[in-house]
Scaffold this motif. Structure first.
Motif, PDB file in Angstrom:
ATOM      1  N   LYS A   1       0.861  -1.177   0.000  1.00  0.00           N
ATOM      2  CA  LYS A   1       0.000   0.000   0.000  1.00  0.00           C
ATOM      3  C   LYS A   1       0.901   1.231   0.000  1.00  0.00           C
ATOM      4  O   LYS A   1       1.805   1.347   0.824  1.00  0.00           O
ATOM      5  CB  LYS A   1      -0.894   0.009   1.232  1.00  0.00           C
ATOM      6  CG  LYS A   1      -1.852   1.193   1.308  1.00  0.00           C
ATOM      7  CD  LYS A   1      -2.773   1.083   2.515  1.00  0.00           C
ATOM      8  CE  LYS A   1      -3.735  -0.076   2.332  1.00  0.00           C
ATOM      9  NZ  LYS A   1      -4.711  -0.178   3.435  1.00  0.00           N
ATOM     10  N   VAL A   2       0.666   2.147  -0.922  1.00  0.00           N
ATOM     11  CA  VAL A   2       1.505   3.339  -1.039  1.00  0.00           C
ATOM     12  C   VAL A   2       0.885   4.473  -0.235  1.00  0.00           C
ATOM     13  O   VAL A   2      -0.235   4.922  -0.510  1.00  0.00           O
ATOM     14  CB  VAL A   2       1.672   3.755  -2.511  1.00  0.00           C
ATOM     15  CG1 VAL A   2       2.495   5.047  -2.600  1.00  0.00           C
ATOM     16  CG2 VAL A   2       2.354   2.644  -3.307  1.00  0.00           C
ATOM     17  N   LEU A   3       1.617   4.927   0.770  1.00  0.00           N
ATOM     18  CA  LEU A   3       1.170   6.020   1.625  1.00  0.00           C
ATOM     19  C   LEU A   3       2.046   7.235   1.369  1.00  0.00           C
ATOM     20  O   LEU A   3       3.272   7.172   1.529  1.00  0.00           O
ATOM     21  CB  LEU A   3       1.260   5.622   3.098  1.00  0.00           C
ATOM     22  CG  LEU A   3       0.479   4.375   3.522  1.00  0.00           C
ATOM     23  CD1 LEU A   3       0.660   4.130   5.018  1.00  0.00           C
ATOM     24  CD2 LEU A   3      -0.997   4.514   3.170  1.00  0.00           C
TER      25      LEU A   3
ATOM     26  N   LEU B   1       1.762  12.648  -8.171  1.00  0.00           N
ATOM     27  CA  LEU B   1       2.279  11.586  -7.311  1.00  0.00           C
ATOM     28  C   LEU B   1       1.364  11.365  -6.111  1.00  0.00           C
ATOM     29  O   LEU B   1       1.114  10.222  -5.715  1.00  0.00           O
ATOM     30  CB  LEU B   1       3.699  11.913  -6.845  1.00  0.00           C
ATOM     31  CG  LEU B   1       4.774  11.972  -7.922  1.00  0.00           C
ATOM     32  CD1 LEU B   1       6.155  12.144  -7.297  1.00  0.00           C
ATOM     33  CD2 LEU B   1       4.751  10.712  -8.794  1.00  0.00           C
ATOM     34  N   SER B   2       0.866  12.441  -5.540  1.00  0.00           N
ATOM     35  CA  SER B   2      -0.090  12.300  -4.438  1.00  0.00           C
ATOM     36  C   SER B   2      -1.317  11.522  -4.894  1.00  0.00           C
ATOM     37  O   SER B   2      -1.840  10.657  -4.173  1.00  0.00           O
ATOM     38  CB  SER B   2      -0.516  13.677  -3.921  1.00  0.00           C
ATOM     39  OG  SER B   2       0.572  14.353  -3.336  1.00  0.00           O
ATOM     40  N   ALA B   3      -1.775  11.817  -6.129  1.00  0.00           N
ATOM     41  CA  ALA B   3      -2.961  11.131  -6.660  1.00  0.00           C
ATOM     42  C   ALA B   3      -2.700   9.653  -6.889  1.00  0.00           C
ATOM     43  O   ALA B   3      -3.630   8.839  -6.850  1.00  0.00           O
ATOM     44  CB  ALA B   3      -3.399  11.804  -7.963  1.00  0.00           C
ATOM     45  N   ALA B   4      -1.451   9.280  -7.135  1.00  0.00           N
ATOM     46  CA  ALA B   4      -1.123   7.873  -7.389  1.00  0.00           C
ATOM     47  C   ALA B   4      -1.022   7.059  -6.113  1.00  0.00           C
ATOM     48  O   ALA B   4      -1.027   5.822  -6.151  1.00  0.00           O
ATOM     49  CB  ALA B   4       0.197   7.789  -8.158  1.00  0.00           C
ATOM     50  N   ALA B   5      -0.943   7.724  -4.955  1.00  0.00           N
ATOM     51  CA  ALA B   5      -0.850   7.013  -3.675  1.00  0.00           C
ATOM     52  C   ALA B   5      -2.210   6.461  -3.276  1.00  0.00           C
ATOM     53  O   ALA B   5      -3.255   6.950  -3.710  1.00  0.00           O
ATOM     54  CB  ALA B   5      -0.323   7.950  -2.600  1.00  0.00           C
ATOM     55  N   ASP B   6      -2.185   5.442  -2.431  1.00  0.00           N
ATOM     56  CA  ASP B   6      -3.441   4.877  -1.933  1.00  0.00           C
ATOM     57  C   ASP B   6      -4.056   5.741  -0.848  1.00  0.00           C
ATOM     58  O   ASP B   6      -5.269   5.750  -0.658  1.00  0.00           O
ATOM     59  CB  ASP B   6      -3.189   3.471  -1.365  1.00  0.00           C
ATOM     60  CG  ASP B   6      -2.778   2.492  -2.445  1.00  0.00           C
ATOM     61  OD1 ASP B   6      -3.554   2.300  -3.395  1.00  0.00           O
ATOM     62  OD2 ASP B   6      -1.667   1.924  -2.353  1.00  0.00           O
ATOM     63  N   GLU B   7      -3.205   6.463  -0.121  1.00  0.00           N
ATOM     64  CA  GLU B   7      -3.673   7.319   0.965  1.00  0.00           C
ATOM     65  C   GLU B   7      -2.629   8.400   1.217  1.00  0.00           C
ATOM     66  O   GLU B   7      -1.425   8.173   1.041  1.00  0.00           O
ATOM     67  CB  GLU B   7      -3.873   6.499   2.243  1.00  0.00           C
ATOM     68  CG  GLU B   7      -4.626   7.216   3.353  1.00  0.00           C
ATOM     69  CD  GLU B   7      -6.130   7.242   3.126  1.00  0.00           C
ATOM     70  OE1 GLU B   7      -6.721   8.344   3.231  1.00  0.00           O
ATOM     71  OE2 GLU B   7      -6.707   6.176   2.827  1.00  0.00           O
TER      72      GLU B   7
END
Length: 261
Positions: free
Chosen positions: A181-183, A219-225
């Protein structure tokens, strides 16, 4: 053996590695100080040559035991070392070739456009201390082999797999494909690090942005949270490496609930 002077051709060639272009061309870099040299010696075939002053060779005799050492004088060492007060031992090392596929495990850090070598080296050291499985220096991040980056990692650059990836989105995609999970760590995040235990319990890739402007929207949009670290005082933000340490240890605590941190 008479110590080599700063005018010696081998010393001159090694000094050229202070430039990124020379490092890239020769695929060699310098590891300055006993901790860095110790880390380099732990990687098979990494160390190509060790330079030391007479004092350095005596001080670190146990570290350098059974290792061929090229003695240099103090002036030559000052040219080879990145430190204001050289420890007296520097290793000439080959590049550490690590790919994204080499970084597997439950905790990863992706640095996007982290340009300060001290911050990058400290993030690497924190990741190593927190038990992370690897670090990715992505985008326009500082050169891993910058002497200041290597020195700031205090040997962790050799203990921990560190991959270089030009496109941060490729690194994010690889992390997600591996089940992480990308935070994204950002002061404007909707999730609070102090109450995000459920988010941290599983395999995690922390996405850290540039020291000055943080993460770009894509990049923020590509994160899960997007996760923020609460600020209780008047400081506007935290230093990148401090923020990374808090995030990594929060994940370490979530992964090892029986360990007191």
């Amino acid at each position: 053996m008479t110590p080599l002077s700063a005018a010696n051709s081998r010393v001159k060639e090694a000094r050229k590695l202070s430039r990124r272009s020379a490092r890239a061309e020769r695929r060699l870099f310098l590891a300055d100080g006993p901790k860095a040299v110790e880390g380099a010696l732990g990687v098979a075939g990494c160390v190509q040559e060790i330079f030391a002053t007479l004092t350095g060779a005596e001080t670190y005799a146990s570290l350098l035991a059974d290792q061929p050492v090229t003695l240099v004088d103090d002036r030559a060492m000052a040219g080879l070392s990145d430190s204001v007060t050289p420890a007296g031992v520097v290793a000439l090392c080959r590049f550490l070739d690590v790919s994204l596929d080499d970084i597997v495990g439950p905790l990863v850090v992706i640095c996007a456009d982290v340009r300060d070598p001290g911050n990058a080296g400290t993030v690497i050291r924190c990741a190593d201390a927190a038990g992370a499985s690897g670090v990715v220096l992505a985008g326009d991040s500082v050169d891993l082999y910058n002497p200041k980056t290597v020195r700031a990692s205090v040997g962790s650059a050799f203990h921990l797999p560190i991959a270089l990836e030009r496109d941060p989105l490729v690194a994010i995609k690889a992390a997600k494909s591996a089940g992480l999970k990308v935070l994204a760590a950002d002061m404007h995040g909707t999730a609070d690090l102090f109450t995000a235990d459920a988010l941290l319990a599983g395999p995690t890739a922390w996405l850290m942005g540039n020291e000055a402007w943080g993460l770009p929207p894509e990049l923020s949009a590509a994160a899960d949270e997007i996760v923020s670290i609460p600020i209780f005082g008047r400081a506007e933000s935290l230093n990148l490496s401090t923020a990374a340490a808090l995030c990594l240890y929060a994940s370490a605590k979530a992964h090892h609930r029986d360990v007191k941190i």
